[in-house]
Design a protein around this motif. Sequence first.
Motif, short mmCIF file in Angstrom:
data_model
loop_
_atom_site.label_atom_id
_atom_site.label_comp_id
_atom_site.label_asym_id
_atom_site.label_seq_id
_atom_site.Cartn_x
_atom_site.Cartn_y
_atom_site.Cartn_z
N GLU A 1 32.56 27.67 36.41
CA GLU A 1 31.36 27.19 35.69
C GLU A 1 30.45 28.37 35.33
N LEU A 2 30.28 29.30 36.29
CA LEU A 2 29.47 30.49 35.99
C LEU A 2 30.14 31.31 34.89
N ALA A 3 31.46 31.44 35.00
CA ALA A 3 32.24 32.26 34.06
C ALA A 3 32.03 31.80 32.62
N ALA A 4 32.05 30.48 32.42
CA ALA A 4 31.97 29.92 31.07
C ALA A 4 30.66 30.31 30.39
N ALA A 5 29.60 30.48 31.20
CA ALA A 5 28.30 30.84 30.61
C ALA A 5 28.25 32.32 30.24
N ILE A 6 29.16 33.12 30.75
CA ILE A 6 29.14 34.57 30.48
C ILE A 6 29.93 34.91 29.21
N GLY A 7 31.03 34.23 28.98
CA GLY A 7 31.83 34.49 27.78
C GLY A 7 32.98 33.50 27.71
N SER A 8 33.51 33.32 26.50
CA SER A 8 34.50 32.27 26.28
C SER A 8 35.80 32.51 27.04
#
Length: 314
Positions: free
Chosen positions: A136-143
């Motif tokens: 979930e955190l990853a998705a906010a950083i980049g696709s």
Amino acid sequence: MTIVTGVTARVPAKLNLQLAVGPPRGDGYHDLVTVFHAVSLFDEVTVEPAGQDTVTVTGEGAGTVPRDGDNLALRAVAALRKRARGGNRTAGVRVTIAKRIPVAAGLAGGSADAAAALVACNELWTVGLTPQRLAELAAAIGSDVAFALLGGTAVGRGRGERLTPALAPATQYHWVLAFAEGQLSTPQVYAALDRLRASQEAAPPADQQPGLDAGLMSALRSGDAALLGQALSNDLQPAALSLYPALRKTLAAGLELGALGALVAGSGPTCVFLAASAERALELAVSLSGAGVCRSVARVTGPVPGAAVVPAQG
Ligand code: C5P
């Protein structure tokens, strides 16, 4: 008691075996359907406690990686810190990135470094976030960051962050990557695709969602490299070629030299070739580097697992 001084995570590059791009969305992104495939070209990211966040980059293309707030690994560190609320424990970190994945090459190297930083800080700070929470955190950083955590072969939807692992036999595929001189900017390649589609009146209707290629999925299920080679596709390829026409020659050379399939990696400019075996990959890599159609070559295999902590020595 063991004192943890630093944690290193290793993370793979990705290929897109299919990249189907829908019309532009209101938020500047494009809905897509993609088949991600992680390959054995790895960056290593080490995090150590420090007074403040800093980043040092060594290796392939190190000079072109941003060192400020645009650095995706630093953004990952900040995002996890916010989530962890660990007081002093999550104070500054020195991030050291040893790069083998070329920068802005269509292989999601920056996203990979962000995923590795998440995994490494999760361990360093003993945050204990589950893979689901990290994703979930990853998705906010980049696709592409969520896929760099997951690895393997997976279908990506939405911006590419909604992932479903692909069920496929444990076939190992042999790939040759031809690295190009220079870089391509991902937003510029997407913008070039929109322009090309508009000029050819080939723009998909705003409500048309891209679809998963059943032929490609069936090739993956059968583990047949020849079928997979024929099924590779990338909607961004015409756009990348329009910005970097010399890549046509690279793709043609690889196919002439016996590759089972060829395509531009993501938004390019790396070219990707599928070989029938490890031996064929070696022959192809040697011939391609002799043909003067790329800066350098690498042989890799896939699929490989996603970002993971490297066990400490000793
Ligand atoms: O998410 P990420 O920062 O990797 O995306 C970089 C850029 O690529 C976006 O700002 C956007 O211009 C483009 N992009 C897109 N549609 C996607 C993924 C990326 O248009 N699904």
